[in-house]
Design a protein around this motif. Structure first.
Motif, PDB file in Angstrom:
ATOM      1  N   ASP A 131      21.594 -91.311 127.703  1.00 33.29           N
ATOM      2  CA  ASP A 131      22.623 -92.357 127.743  1.00 33.29           C
ATOM      3  C   ASP A 131      22.644 -92.988 129.126  1.00 33.29           C
ATOM      4  O   ASP A 131      22.614 -92.281 130.131  1.00 33.29           O
ATOM      5  CB  ASP A 131      24.026 -91.775 127.517  1.00 33.29           C
ATOM      6  CG  ASP A 131      24.188 -91.074 126.194  1.00 33.29           C
ATOM      7  OD1 ASP A 131      24.021 -91.732 125.163  1.00 33.29           O
ATOM      8  OD2 ASP A 131      24.487 -89.868 126.200  1.00 33.29           O
ATOM      9  N   ASN A 132      22.743 -94.317 129.179  1.00 32.31           N
ATOM     10  CA  ASN A 132      23.086 -94.984 130.428  1.00 32.31           C
ATOM     11  C   ASN A 132      23.965 -96.177 130.083  1.00 32.31           C
ATOM     12  O   ASN A 132      24.396 -96.310 128.932  1.00 32.31           O
ATOM     13  CB  ASN A 132      21.849 -95.348 131.260  1.00 32.31           C
ATOM     14  CG  ASN A 132      20.984 -96.438 130.643  1.00 32.31           C
ATOM     15  OD1 ASN A 132      21.426 -97.216 129.808  1.00 32.31           O
ATOM     16  ND2 ASN A 132      19.725 -96.477 131.053  1.00 32.31           N
ATOM     17  N   SER A 133      24.235 -97.036 131.034  1.00 35.37           N
ATOM     18  CA  SER A 133      25.172 -98.134 130.779  1.00 35.37           C
ATOM     19  C   SER A 133      24.611 -99.176 129.821  1.00 35.37           C
ATOM     20  O   SER A 133      25.369 -99.980 129.279  1.00 35.37           O
ATOM     21  CB  SER A 133      25.574 -98.793 132.095  1.00 35.37           C
ATOM     22  OG  SER A 133      24.429 -99.333 132.739  1.00 35.37           O
ATOM     23  N   CYS A 134      23.303 -99.179 129.596  1.00 34.49           N
ATOM     24  CA  CYS A 134      22.689-100.189 128.731  1.00 34.49           C
ATOM     25  C   CYS A 134      22.309 -99.681 127.353  1.00 34.49           C
ATOM     26  O   CYS A 134      22.308-100.447 126.393  1.00 34.49           O
ATOM     27  CB  CYS A 134      21.429-100.742 129.385  1.00 34.49           C
ATOM     28  SG  CYS A 134      21.737-101.558 130.953  1.00 34.49           S
ATOM     29  N   LEU A 135      21.956 -98.394 127.248  1.00 36.02           N
ATOM     30  CA  LEU A 135      21.433 -97.926 125.978  1.00 36.02           C
ATOM     31  C   LEU A 135      21.659 -96.439 125.770  1.00 36.02           C
ATOM     32  O   LEU A 135      21.961 -95.698 126.693  1.00 36.02           O
ATOM     33  CB  LEU A 135      19.935 -98.239 125.858  1.00 36.02           C
ATOM     34  CG  LEU A 135      18.981 -97.561 126.846  1.00 36.02           C
ATOM     35  CD1 LEU A 135      18.458 -96.259 126.301  1.00 36.02           C
ATOM     36  CD2 LEU A 135      17.817 -98.498 127.106  1.00 36.02           C
ATOM     37  N   THR A 136      21.500 -96.037 124.508  1.00 27.90           N
ATOM     38  CA  THR A 136      21.464 -94.632 124.101  1.00 27.90           C
ATOM     39  C   THR A 136      20.237 -94.451 123.218  1.00 27.90           C
ATOM     40  O   THR A 136      20.003 -95.239 122.302  1.00 27.90           O
ATOM     41  CB  THR A 136      22.726 -94.233 123.307  1.00 27.90           C
ATOM     42  OG1 THR A 136      23.856 -94.290 124.171  1.00 27.90           O
ATOM     43  CG2 THR A 136      22.612 -92.823 122.741  1.00 27.90           C
ATOM     44  N   VAL A 137      19.463 -93.413 123.515  1.00 26.16           N
ATOM     45  CA  VAL A 137      18.320 -93.027 122.691  1.00 26.16           C
ATOM     46  C   VAL A 137      18.541 -91.570 122.333  1.00 26.16           C
ATOM     47  O   VAL A 137      18.822 -90.748 123.203  1.00 26.16           O
ATOM     48  CB  VAL A 137      16.987 -93.180 123.446  1.00 26.16           C
ATOM     49  CG1 VAL A 137      15.825 -92.729 122.573  1.00 26.16           C
ATOM     50  CG2 VAL A 137      16.787 -94.605 123.913  1.00 26.16           C
ATOM     51  N   SER A 138      18.445 -91.244 121.030  1.00 23.12           N
ATOM     52  CA  SER A 138      18.668 -89.853 120.631  1.00 23.12           C
ATOM     53  C   SER A 138      17.696 -89.440 119.540  1.00 23.12           C
ATOM     54  O   SER A 138      17.205 -90.268 118.778  1.00 23.12           O
ATOM     55  CB  SER A 138      20.111 -89.645 120.154  1.00 23.12           C
ATOM     56  OG  SER A 138      20.356 -90.367 118.975  1.00 23.12           O
ATOM     57  N   VAL A 139      17.443 -88.143 119.492  1.00 22.61           N
ATOM     58  CA  VAL A 139      16.661 -87.537 118.417  1.00 22.61           C
ATOM     59  C   VAL A 139      17.472 -86.345 117.915  1.00 22.61           C
ATOM     60  O   VAL A 139      18.031 -85.582 118.710  1.00 22.61           O
ATOM     61  CB  VAL A 139      15.243 -87.118 118.877  1.00 22.61           C
ATOM     62  CG1 VAL A 139      15.286 -86.112 119.991  1.00 22.61           C
ATOM     63  CG2 VAL A 139      14.432 -86.595 117.700  1.00 22.61           C
ATOM     64  N   THR A 140      17.584 -86.216 116.601  1.00 22.43           N
ATOM     65  CA  THR A 140      18.397 -85.165 115.983  1.00 22.43           C
ATOM     66  C   THR A 140      17.625 -84.504 114.855  1.00 22.43           C
ATOM     67  O   THR A 140      16.946 -85.181 114.076  1.00 22.43           O
ATOM     68  CB  THR A 140      19.696 -85.763 115.402  1.00 22.43           C
ATOM     69  OG1 THR A 140      20.357 -86.526 116.390  1.00 22.43           O
ATOM     70  CG2 THR A 140      20.634 -84.680 114.911  1.00 22.43           C
ATOM     71  N   TYR A 141      17.744 -83.196 114.761  1.00 31.49           N
ATOM     72  CA  TYR A 141      17.219 -82.437 113.621  1.00 31.49           C
ATOM     73  C   TYR A 141      18.430 -82.054 112.771  1.00 31.49           C
ATOM     74  O   TYR A 141      19.376 -81.440 113.279  1.00 31.49           O
ATOM     75  CB  TYR A 141      16.480 -81.181 114.089  1.00 31.49           C
ATOM     76  CG  TYR A 141      16.123 -80.257 112.952  1.00 31.49           C
ATOM     77  CD1 TYR A 141      15.040 -80.531 112.122  1.00 31.49           C
ATOM     78  CD2 TYR A 141      16.875 -79.120 112.696  1.00 31.49           C
ATOM     79  CE1 TYR A 141      14.719 -79.692 111.069  1.00 31.49           C
ATOM     80  CE2 TYR A 141      16.550 -78.272 111.649  1.00 31.49           C
ATOM     81  CZ  TYR A 141      15.480 -78.559 110.843  1.00 31.49           C
ATOM     82  OH  TYR A 141      15.169 -77.727 109.799  1.00 31.49           O
ATOM     83  N   ASP A 142      18.425 -82.430 111.487  1.00 29.37           N
ATOM     84  CA  ASP A 142      19.550 -82.169 110.582  1.00 29.37           C
ATOM     85  C   ASP A 142      19.112 -81.351 109.382  1.00 29.37           C
ATOM     86  O   ASP A 142      18.024 -81.568 108.838  1.00 29.37           O
ATOM     87  CB  ASP A 142      20.128 -83.485 110.024  1.00 29.37           C
ATOM     88  CG  ASP A 142      20.799 -84.323 111.068  1.00 29.37           C
ATOM     89  OD1 ASP A 142      21.564 -83.773 111.869  1.00 29.37           O
ATOM     90  OD2 ASP A 142      20.553 -85.543 111.065  1.00 29.37           O
ATOM     91  N   GLU A 143      19.995 -80.452 108.952  1.00 33.43           N
ATOM     92  CA  GLU A 143      19.840 -79.766 107.670  1.00 33.43           C
ATOM     93  C   GLU A 143      21.126 -79.991 106.881  1.00 33.43           C
ATOM     94  O   GLU A 143      22.214 -79.709 107.375  1.00 33.43           O
ATOM     95  CB  GLU A 143      19.615 -78.269 107.856  1.00 33.43           C
ATOM     96  CG  GLU A 143      18.260 -77.921 108.389  1.00 33.43           C
ATOM     97  CD  GLU A 143      17.971 -76.433 108.352  1.00 33.43           C
ATOM     98  OE1 GLU A 143      16.821 -76.079 108.596  1.00 33.43           O
ATOM     99  OE2 GLU A 143      18.886 -75.629 108.083  1.00 33.43           O
ATOM    100  N   THR A 144      20.982 -80.511 105.662  1.00 30.40           N
ATOM    101  CA  THR A 144      22.129 -80.754 104.798  1.00 30.40           C
ATOM    102  C   THR A 144      21.913 -79.996 103.502  1.00 30.40           C
ATOM    103  O   THR A 144      20.861 -80.108 102.880  1.00 30.40           O
ATOM    104  CB  THR A 144      22.277 -82.260 104.489  1.00 30.40           C
ATOM    105  OG1 THR A 144      22.362 -82.965 105.718  1.00 30.40           O
ATOM    106  CG2 THR A 144      23.517 -82.520 103.651  1.00 30.40           C
TER     107      THR A 144
END
Length: 167
Positions: free
Chosen positions: A116-129
């Protein structure tokens, strides 16, 4: 629709209360009550707190009837916990867990990393549903990538890991 509280000329009663301590912890309660009996049709209780680099929340969710859920149309009672820890000024790790109290089963979990910074957010997530966690069906597993540009919008891509099985 059916059981929405809006299928008649008089809707259900709804309300919410928030308590912010000003010192970090915040508490929220919201509910939907039957217009004739005041029976709770939906309720949510949430507590959130931040301590140094860690932010955590716990939520309890109750839904009396969900006619749109073929697997569990009856009452739902779920506890959800989430936490995030700032690893640096721009990096954070986060996770969450949902547990179905009515069926004594894990409903879902996830873990991720974000920049995260003031211009953008980049994320990667592993999910189990676990949509049908009362059977031997394997959970849906996915990797999610998300890019948010603060002034332009958000883009997300998700890949289903179940389709990558050997066989």
């Amino acid at each position: 629709g059916a059981s929405s509280g809006l299928q008649t000329t008089a809707s259900d009663y709804v309300g919410a209360v928030t308590f912010n301590t000003g010192a970090g912890p915040t508490f929220n309660a919201s509910g939907r009550f039957d217009d004739k009996t005041f029976q709770i049709n939906r309720a949510e209780l949430e507590a959130t707190a931040a301590l140094g680099p860690v932010t955590a929340s716990a939520t309890y969710f109750f839904l009396r009837n969900d006619p749109n859920n073929d697997l569990a149309p009856g009452p739902a009672s779920v506890v959800h916990g989430a936490a995030s820890v700032n690893l640096s000024d721009t990096w954070r790790a986060f996770d969450s867990l949902a547990y179905d109290l009515a069926n004594s089963a894990l409903a879902g979990d996830s873990v991720g990393l974000a920049f995260d910074n003031s211009c953008l957010t980049v994320s990667v997530t592993y999910d189990e549903t676990r949509k049908n966690y009362l059977s031997s069906v394997e959970p849906d597993r996915a990797i999610n990538f998300r890019l948010e540009l603060r002034t332009l919008g958000t883009a997300a891509v998700s890949g289903n890991l179940n389709s990558l099985k050997n066989g």
